[in-house]
Design a protein around this motif. Structure first.
Motif, PDB file in Angstrom:
ATOM      1  N   ILE A 116    -114.126 -85.217  75.904  1.00 18.59           N
ATOM      2  CA  ILE A 116    -113.209 -86.224  74.576  1.00 18.59           C
ATOM      3  C   ILE A 116    -112.457 -85.383  73.833  1.00 18.59           C
ATOM      4  CG2 ILE A 116    -113.735 -87.600  72.740  1.00 18.59           C
ATOM      5  CD1 ILE A 116    -116.139 -88.656  74.109  1.00 18.59           C
ATOM      6  N   ARG A 117    -112.948 -84.099  73.638  1.00 17.62           N
ATOM      7  CA  ARG A 117    -112.327 -83.312  72.553  1.00 17.62           C
ATOM      8  C   ARG A 117    -110.863 -82.824  73.393  1.00 17.62           C
ATOM      9  NH1 ARG A 117    -114.993 -77.882  72.679  1.00 17.62           N
ATOM     10  NH2 ARG A 117    -113.918 -77.664  74.636  1.00 17.62           N
ATOM     11  N   TYR A 124    -110.621 -88.438  68.062  1.00 17.64           N
ATOM     12  CA  TYR A 124    -110.584 -89.876  67.953  1.00 17.64           C
ATOM     13  C   TYR A 124    -110.566 -90.698  68.943  1.00 17.64           C
ATOM     14  CZ  TYR A 124    -108.025 -88.294  63.492  1.00 17.64           C
ATOM     15  OH  TYR A 124    -107.834 -87.933  62.046  1.00 17.64           O
ATOM     16  N   GLY A 125    -110.662 -90.364  70.068  1.00 16.25           N
ATOM     17  CA  GLY A 125    -110.825 -91.281  71.285  1.00 16.25           C
ATOM     18  C   GLY A 125    -112.150 -91.452  71.409  1.00 16.25           C
ATOM     19  N   GLY A 126    -112.996 -90.682  70.895  1.00 17.11           N
ATOM     20  CA  GLY A 126    -114.434 -90.824  71.049  1.00 17.11           C
ATOM     21  C   GLY A 126    -115.051 -92.153  70.317  1.00 17.11           C
ATOM     22  N   ALA A 159    -108.587 -88.048  83.666  1.00 16.84           N
ATOM     23  CA  ALA A 159    -109.295 -87.234  83.017  1.00 16.84           C
ATOM     24  C   ALA A 159    -108.906 -86.820  81.663  1.00 16.84           C
ATOM     25  CB  ALA A 159    -109.748 -85.929  83.821  1.00 16.84           C
ATOM     26  N   ARG A 160    -107.429 -86.929  81.274  1.00 16.42           N
ATOM     27  CA  ARG A 160    -106.639 -86.714  80.258  1.00 16.42           C
ATOM     28  C   ARG A 160    -107.014 -87.817  79.239  1.00 16.42           C
ATOM     29  NH1 ARG A 160    -105.713 -82.857  77.945  1.00 16.42           N
ATOM     30  NH2 ARG A 160    -103.573 -83.265  77.163  1.00 16.42           N
ATOM     31  N   HIS A 161    -107.533 -89.094  79.353  1.00 14.72           N
ATOM     32  CA  HIS A 161    -107.642 -89.974  78.599  1.00 14.72           C
ATOM     33  C   HIS A 161    -109.204 -90.392  78.405  1.00 14.72           C
ATOM     34  CE1 HIS A 161    -103.339 -90.658  78.287  1.00 14.72           C
ATOM     35  NE2 HIS A 161    -103.289 -90.374  79.552  1.00 14.72           N
ATOM     36  N   VAL A 162    -109.523 -90.605  77.188  1.00 15.24           N
ATOM     37  CA  VAL A 162    -111.135 -91.242  77.355  1.00 15.24           C
ATOM     38  C   VAL A 162    -111.165 -92.673  77.755  1.00 15.24           C
ATOM     39  CG1 VAL A 162    -112.626 -91.950  75.318  1.00 15.24           C
ATOM     40  CG2 VAL A 162    -111.095 -89.877  74.893  1.00 15.24           C
TER      41      VAL A 162
END
Length: 206
Positions: A116-117, A124-126, A159-162
């Motif tokens: 996520i980080r 914020y995506g978390g 994988a680059r996106h939540v």
């Protein structure tokens, strides 16, 4: 390159409330089971006999409170290699004999804090990945977790996106295709998929 002529879709609704025995197969995971049974009226014993029984893969963005019995019954109902031989309502309290460990039958794809980080959205995506510590850290769940990302093989850079999508999949026994997939808004929780209740003579799916 791909032939979708035999593909079709089934709506899997979830409606809050108590549904009696004459309608419980219309909602939640029992509806998903019905769709799987209809799609696989008979299945080959090859996967079972060869020892390569395919696991059910569960990917979601929210994880509610679960217990081991519920998750085992959830898997038992939607595993196309075994669901024909079980009665998910009548046998809900039955303890199966010689059942393989749950980690061999079901896997949960869940993003790590690092994933996520390091995503495009960052921490914020978390906000779209909901899971209380007391829920996600249950001991019986730990062997089931799989990473969201695959650094060595990610041509679409997912994988680059939540993740916010919810996908439940069972591969074929040889791992070369998908036997069924449920793309849904259901997260993995009792509230989302329903639960068999036996509070009276009438079984219910709540």
């Amino acid at each position: 390159q791909f032939d979708y002529s035999t593909a079709y879709a089934v709506l899997i609704p979830s409606i809050p409330g108590r549904h009696k025995f004459d309608s419980y197969h219309n909602f939640g995971y029992l509806k998903l089971r019905k769709a799987i049974v209809d799609a696989f009226p008979a299945f080959s014993q090859k996967a079972v006999n060869s020892g390569t029984k395919p696991p059910v893969l569960c990917q979601m963005s929210s994880l509610g409170y679960l217990n081991q019995k519920y998750l085992g019954k959830f898997h038992e109902a939607i595993d196309y290699t075994s669901t024909h031989s079980v009665r998910p309502v009548q046998d809900y309290d039955r303890v199966p004999k010689c059942k393989p460990p749950l980690q061999q039958q079901l896997q949960i794809v869940w993003p790590t804090v690092d994933e996520i980080r390091d995503s495009v959205e960052g921490y914020y995506g978390g906000g779209s990945v909901c899971g209380k510590t007391k829920n996600v850290s249950l001991e019986f769940l730990r062997p089931l977790y799989r990473r969201w990302s695959n650094v060595g093989k990610d041509p679409l850079r997912t994988a680059r996106h939540v993740p916010h999508v919810k996908t439940f999949v069972q591969p074929s026994h040889d791992g070369r295709s998908i036997d069924w997939m449920c793309l849904t808004s259901h997260n993995l929780s009792i509230a989302a998929w329903g639960q068999v209740q036996k509070r009276s003579k009438n079984q219910r799916n709540d």
